[in-house]
Design a protein around this motif. Structure first.
Motif, PDB file in Angstrom:
ATOM      1  N   UNK A 267       0.818  -1.205   0.000  1.00  0.00           N
ATOM      2  CA  UNK A 267       0.000   0.000   0.000  1.00  0.00           C
ATOM      3  C   UNK A 267       0.858   1.264   0.000  1.00  0.00           C
ATOM      4  N   UNK A 268       2.008   1.179   0.659  1.00  0.00           N
ATOM      5  CA  UNK A 268       2.875   2.359   0.769  1.00  0.00           C
ATOM      6  C   UNK A 268       3.774   2.540  -0.440  1.00  0.00           C
ATOM      7  N   UNK A 269       4.363   1.459  -0.930  1.00  0.00           N
ATOM      8  CA  UNK A 269       5.365   1.558  -2.005  1.00  0.00           C
ATOM      9  C   UNK A 269       4.845   1.040  -3.355  1.00  0.00           C
ATOM     10  N   UNK A 270       3.721   0.466  -3.357  1.00  0.00           N
ATOM     11  CA  UNK A 270       3.184  -0.060  -4.614  1.00  0.00           C
ATOM     12  C   UNK A 270       3.439  -1.548  -4.793  1.00  0.00           C
ATOM     13  N   UNK A 271       4.584  -2.018  -4.302  1.00  0.00           N
ATOM     14  CA  UNK A 271       4.908  -3.456  -4.382  1.00  0.00           C
ATOM     15  C   UNK A 271       6.015  -3.771  -3.389  1.00  0.00           C
ATOM     16  N   UNK A 272       6.073  -5.034  -3.012  1.00  0.00           N
ATOM     17  CA  UNK A 272       7.148  -5.480  -2.133  1.00  0.00           C
ATOM     18  C   UNK A 272       8.496  -5.378  -2.839  1.00  0.00           C
ATOM     19  N   UNK A 273       8.477  -5.546  -4.141  1.00  0.00           N
ATOM     20  CA  UNK A 273       9.688  -5.449  -4.969  1.00  0.00           C
ATOM     21  C   UNK A 273      10.298  -4.054  -4.887  1.00  0.00           C
ATOM     22  N   UNK A 274       9.475  -3.023  -5.049  1.00  0.00           N
ATOM     23  CA  UNK A 274       9.994  -1.654  -5.009  1.00  0.00           C
ATOM     24  C   UNK A 274      10.521  -1.291  -3.623  1.00  0.00           C
ATOM     25  N   UNK A 275       9.856  -1.807  -2.610  1.00  0.00           N
ATOM     26  CA  UNK A 275      10.321  -1.526  -1.251  1.00  0.00           C
ATOM     27  C   UNK A 275      11.724  -2.083  -1.021  1.00  0.00           C
ATOM     28  N   UNK A 276      11.950  -3.331  -1.378  1.00  0.00           N
ATOM     29  CA  UNK A 276      13.250  -3.977  -1.121  1.00  0.00           C
ATOM     30  C   UNK A 276      14.348  -3.412  -2.018  1.00  0.00           C
ATOM     31  N   UNK A 277      14.071  -3.251  -3.323  1.00  0.00           N
ATOM     32  CA  UNK A 277      15.101  -2.797  -4.241  1.00  0.00           C
ATOM     33  C   UNK A 277      15.427  -1.313  -4.059  1.00  0.00           C
TER      34      UNK A 277
END
Length: 360
Positions: A267-277
């Motif tokens: 919800x915050x970053x759009x995807x778990x992928x974008x958060x980690x990378x």
């Protein structure tokens, strides 16, 4: 006039024809009598050696000093020629014109060894040995390499790039396949990132080979690591998963808690992928290690990721676990530079960026 039956007188020389020409011969060099001729014919019977009589066209001047009987015997009594021995020399001629007769007789004794003889086989064997010796010398780099050894040298150069040293001949094939196909490969799928996060957390107190063998069970237990589905598991589902798949209840609860945190991050970053990378500026960290013992168990980057995830409520995300996760998800490329997968993983991320650029 005497008839043809009249015998010549004792003192008169006899006239014979040699090569169609009348030649006057002294009595000492008369042609042998009829009985002597018959005895010579018996000696030259088919039982004699296969060598034919030597044709010796002698000049007229040489006939007076050459004895026909001597030449006939020398041709009959010569031994058979063996391919292993040198051609024997003919018997010496004692009386005049030795040089002329010697050359003619020696010419008849020169017999070539047949193609399948021992001498031919020996020559072929020596040629093969010499060729093998040349190849060995070329192999050691003393001369230009032949095609045979150049291919061997090329193969040995290819073998210089070995896998990472923690892959040994005794490694399990499933672990080798994981190294060759997944470890260090950049991952951008949320479900697969969730799966790797669970596996690295479960790896504490275990090993990768055991976890990889249970990987399919984890996928079945947690619905293919769909965070939205796992987040809705209740206590009854938790108990059944623990009993059916042999997973500790605390670990099952940790997976469910992490699925809820992933939904919050989406919800915050759009995807778990974008958060980690985002922690690595959307580019993998390509290290340059030559030895596995130089690879650290945690880094400053894994510590910073761990701190942020702990604040958000994630479980089983210590600095060491997060460094393992970064290696598994390709956020850091810790393949040794001597490993072929090092450059391949770099190329995979580059191709992903090229395909993702138009979409962004």
């Amino acid at each position: 006039m005497c008839s043809s039956k009249c015998k010549p007188q004792k003192g008169t020389p006899k006239i014979v024809q040699i090569n169609g020409r009348p030649v006057l011969q002294p009595k000492s060099n008369q042609v042998p009598s009829l009985e002597r001729r018959n005895s010579i014919k018996k000696i030259t019977s088919p039982k004699s050696p296969t060598l034919p009589p030597l044709p010796l066209p002698l000049p007229t001047s040489a006939t007076s000093n050459y004895n026909v009987k001597t030449s006939t015997k020398s041709s009959i009594m010569s031994p058979p020629i063996s391919p292993k021995l040198k051609s024997p020399r003919p018997p010496a001629v004692k009386r005049g014109n030795e040089a002329i007769v010697q050359e003619q007789v020696e010419a008849s004794f020169l017999v070539e060894a047949p193609a399948g003889s021992i001498a031919a086989a020996r020559r072929e064997q020596v040629a093969i040995m010499q060729e093998e010796r040349k190849m060995k010398i070329a192999h050691y780099g003393r001369t230009k390499s032949s095609k045979k050894y150049s291919s061997i040298a090329t193969a040995s150069i290819g073998r210089e790039k070995k896998r990472c040293s923690f892959i040994t001949p005794n490694s399990d094939p499933i672990y080798v396949a994981y190294h060759d196909e997944e470890w260090g490969v950049p991952v951008h799928d949320d479900k697969l990132l969730f799966e790797l996060l669970v596996l690295t957390g479960a790896q504490v107190g275990s090993d990768w080979t055991s976890l990889l063998k249970k990987r399919q069970k984890f996928r079945e237990a947690f619905s293919g690591f769909d965070a939205e589905v796992v987040a809705k598991f209740n206590e009854k589902k938790i108990a059944s998963i623990s009993a059916e798949y042999g997973i500790v209840i605390s670990q099952v609860r940790g997976v469910i808690d992490n699925s809820i945190r992933i939904l919050e991050v989406k919800k915050e970053f759009g995807s778990f992928d974008k958060y980690l990378w985002g922690f690595v500026n959307f580019k993998p960290i390509n290290t340059q290690y030559r030895l596995c013992n130089k690879i650290p168990v945690k880094t400053s980057k894994s510590e910073s990721i761990s701190k942020d995830m702990v604040k958000r409520g994630f479980r089983f995300v210590g600095p060491t676990v997060m460094h393992l996760f970064m290696q598994a998800a390709g956020l850091t490329n810790d393949h040794l530079i001597t490993c072929p997968r090092h450059l391949q993983c770099i190329g995979l991320e580059y191709s992903h960026q090229q395909t993702a650029a138009p979409a962004s």
